[in-house]
Design an enzyme around this catalytic site. Sequence first.
Site, PDB file in Angstrom:
ATOM      1  CE1 TYR A  98     -67.023  33.489  15.186  1.00 47.28           C
ATOM      2  CE2 TYR A  98     -68.615  32.025  14.161  1.00 47.28           C
ATOM      3  CZ  TYR A  98     -67.869  33.186  14.145  1.00 47.28           C
ATOM      4  OH  TYR A  98     -67.955  34.041  13.090  1.00 47.28           O
ATOM      5  CD  GLU A 140     -70.222  34.737  10.883  1.00 51.04           C
ATOM      6  OE1 GLU A 140     -70.247  33.586  11.345  1.00 51.04           O
ATOM      7  OE2 GLU A 140     -69.252  35.508  11.045  1.00 51.04           O
TER       8      GLU A 140
HETATM    9  C1  HEM Z   1     -64.223  35.771  16.951  1.00 55.97           C
HETATM   10  C2  HEM Z   1     -63.807  34.880  16.059  1.00 55.97           C
HETATM   11  C3  HEM Z   1     -63.281  35.202  14.707  1.00 55.97           C
HETATM   12  C4  HEM Z   1     -62.652  36.331  14.289  1.00 55.97           C
HETATM   13  C5  HEM Z   1     -62.308  37.580  15.072  1.00 55.97           C
HETATM   14  C6  HEM Z   1     -62.349  36.141  12.879  1.00 55.97           C
HETATM   15  C7  HEM Z   1     -61.721  37.084  12.096  1.00 55.97           C
HETATM   16  C8  HEM Z   1     -61.512  36.952  10.733  1.00 55.97           C
HETATM   17  C9  HEM Z   1     -60.930  37.977   9.891  1.00 55.97           C
HETATM   18  C10 HEM Z   1     -60.473  39.346  10.364  1.00 55.97           C
HETATM   19  C11 HEM Z   1     -60.897  37.484   8.639  1.00 55.97           C
HETATM   20  C12 HEM Z   1     -60.407  38.214   7.384  1.00 55.97           C
HETATM   21  C13 HEM Z   1     -61.616  38.891   6.786  1.00 55.97           C
HETATM   22  C14 HEM Z   1     -61.295  39.733   5.577  1.00 55.97           C
HETATM   23  O1  HEM Z   1     -60.612  40.735   5.709  1.00 55.97           O
HETATM   24  O2  HEM Z   1     -61.747  39.407   4.500  1.00 55.97           O
HETATM   25  C15 HEM Z   1     -61.441  36.144   8.672  1.00 55.97           C
HETATM   26  C16 HEM Z   1     -61.524  35.311   7.589  1.00 55.97           C
HETATM   27  C17 HEM Z   1     -61.811  33.975   7.709  1.00 55.97           C
HETATM   28  N1  HEM Z   1     -62.304  33.325   8.819  1.00 55.97           N
HETATM   29 FE1  HEM Z   1     -62.592  34.117  10.621  1.00 55.97          FE
HETATM   30  N2  HEM Z   1     -62.775  34.910  12.499  1.00 55.97           N
HETATM   31  C18 HEM Z   1     -63.355  34.303  13.581  1.00 55.97           C
HETATM   32  C19 HEM Z   1     -63.929  33.059  13.586  1.00 55.97           C
HETATM   33  C20 HEM Z   1     -63.865  32.148  12.560  1.00 55.97           C
HETATM   34  C21 HEM Z   1     -64.380  30.802  12.614  1.00 55.97           C
HETATM   35  C22 HEM Z   1     -65.138  30.200  13.786  1.00 55.97           C
HETATM   36  C23 HEM Z   1     -64.073  30.218  11.429  1.00 55.97           C
HETATM   37  C24 HEM Z   1     -64.355  28.802  11.008  1.00 55.97           C
HETATM   38  C25 HEM Z   1     -63.585  27.812  11.394  1.00 55.97           C
HETATM   39  C26 HEM Z   1     -63.400  31.204  10.619  1.00 55.97           C
HETATM   40  C27 HEM Z   1     -62.936  31.006   9.335  1.00 55.97           C
HETATM   41  C28 HEM Z   1     -62.451  31.991   8.507  1.00 55.97           C
HETATM   42  C29 HEM Z   1     -62.027  31.773   7.150  1.00 55.97           C
HETATM   43  C30 HEM Z   1     -62.031  30.438   6.412  1.00 55.97           C
HETATM   44  C31 HEM Z   1     -61.627  33.019   6.642  1.00 55.97           C
HETATM   45  C32 HEM Z   1     -61.066  33.306   5.255  1.00 55.97           C
HETATM   46  C33 HEM Z   1     -59.580  33.052   5.316  1.00 55.97           C
HETATM   47  C34 HEM Z   1     -58.836  33.472   4.085  1.00 55.97           C
HETATM   48  O3  HEM Z   1     -59.454  33.834   3.086  1.00 55.97           O
HETATM   49  O4  HEM Z   1     -57.608  33.445   4.163  1.00 55.97           O
HETATM   50  N3  HEM Z   1     -63.290  32.358  11.332  1.00 55.97           N
HETATM   51  N4  HEM Z   1     -61.804  35.852   9.956  1.00 55.97           N
END
Ligand code: HEM
Length: 414
Positions: A98, A140
């Site tokens: 994060y 998480e």
């Molecule tokens: C406050 C911080 C974060 C927010 C607001 C956020 C938000 C999101 C959202 C909205 C999604 C799409 C979820 C869905 O509809 O299925 C997502 C997917 C994802 N997030 Fe985050 N995220 C955050 C932090 C992180 C961090 C720290 C990582 C790791 C490096 C990460 C990695 C991913 C990955 C790998 C996906 C799936 C991407 C895909 O399938 O295209 N996220 N996140």
Amino acid sequence: MLSTQSASVVRATLPAVGASLGAITELFYRRMFEERPDLLRGLFNRANQANGAQSEALAGAVAAFATALVDHPDERPDAMLGRIANKHASLGVTSDQYRLVGRHLLGAVEELLGDAVTPAVAAAWDEVYWLMANALIAMEARLYAEAGVENGFVWHDMEIDERTEESPDTASFVLRRRDGLPTEPFLPGQYVSVQVELPDGARQIRQYSLSAAPGHKTWRITVKRERSTDDLVPEGEVSSWLHAHARPGRTLKVSLPFGDLVLPDGDGPLLLASAGIGITPMLSMLDHLATVSPDRPVTVIHADRSPAQHAHRLELAELVHRLRDASLHLWYEDRAAEWYESFGDAPGEPGTPTAHVREGRADVSGLLLPKDTTAFLCGPLPFMQAVRSDLLAHGLGPAAIHYEVFGPDLWLSK
Ligand code: HEM
Ligand SMILES: Cc1cc2nc3c(=O)[nH]c(=O)nc-3n(C[C@H](O)[C@H](O)[C@H](O)COP(=O)(O)OP(=O)(O)OC[C@H]3O[C@@H](n4cnc5c(N)ncnc54)[C@H](O)[C@@H]3O)c2cc1C
């Protein structure tokens, strides 16, 4: 809750930040992957990066969260956060990541909005980010603890036990643990992530709903092959790889099950509405219901292109047949009459599962549904939007309608 000083700054800058969020999230990903190209190859879905869906989902989620903070400071949008946390957990996202995301996200805000980002504005948006990040980190942590694993250790080796072609474009895979232990429990409706190594060495991860009930010694997933439609739309990377290479005896890296679209306990009436490959979580739910509560009233709706394209059609009819108070409504765009031929019997013959089979687009407006029905939808967004509108017009409350999107959830934040 935001501090008083940040709340007024966020309220004042929300229109400007909100209007640029699309550009901010795009720049954020670009900058983050410049520093850490391994994350694009090994964690993020590069198709969702190429087509902009993940940027849009992130922008939508941040906008919805910030708006909720200023408009309803006492309520947290837990449904939205829970959906993201489940997706993150299925990918093994860790709390230390994060900091990297926060640095690049806030860096992109400063780079794009320039002098408008005074120290007070930067501090206020940093607070928004960490409120959201800490809420996700806590959710998480709880998901990992419930699954009995350390921060992010969700992957294990599963061997393909069986493969079955379910339709010309879909195959199901029965998976068992390599160490011989029973598979972990899950709730009907949940999914696993599957990672594969592609010919260029990139590791790509996709989610697949478990398509049979919990309680078996194995898991089953059903994968639709995403074909290329023209020169601009390439074939799906992971689904094509699985169709080409996943055979019995092969080992796959699969995550523990996660997901927030789960069947509620109790005996209230249910509606399960799916289209195409959206049938997979419904099969798990029906299989579970047929075993644990066969008297529960269930209306099952499925839409597909034709009976031949309808994966698991016999299984669906048999599962509905095992429920004592259930009805099955099928809509096919084409060749609907071929459904009956699947059973080798005429409609209404003893032993033939009964279904209301129609040709054309699914239309649930004519169904008789009890007012206390809980609905579960899964399929392409236009299908789910149409069904949801009909259900709302029917008198179902918005809280009673749950859904799963087979990609970044672009509906949640709209
Ligand atoms: C406050 C911080 C974060 C927010 C607001 C956020 C938000 C999101 C959202 C909205 C999604 C799409 C979820 C869905 O509809 O299925 C997502 C997917 C994802 N997030 Fe985050 N995220 C955050 C932090 C992180 C961090 C720290 C990582 C790791 C490096 C990460 C990695 C991913 C990955 C790998 C996906 C799936 C991407 C895909 O399938 O295209 N996220 N996140
Ligand atoms: C919770 C959840 C559950 C799911 N359950 C299932 C399930 O049970 N069964 C199932 O089959 N699927 C399921 N999915 C979908 C699955 O995760 C994958 O998204 C699907 O298999 C496609 O992945 P892929 O790697 O084959 O395609 P990708 O390579 O990810 O491509 C996806 C689409 O984007 C297009 N695309 C790729 N690159 C570009 C580009 N540069 N420009 C324009 N378009 C592009 C491709 O043509 C394709 O149509 C689920 C998804 C989620 C989130």
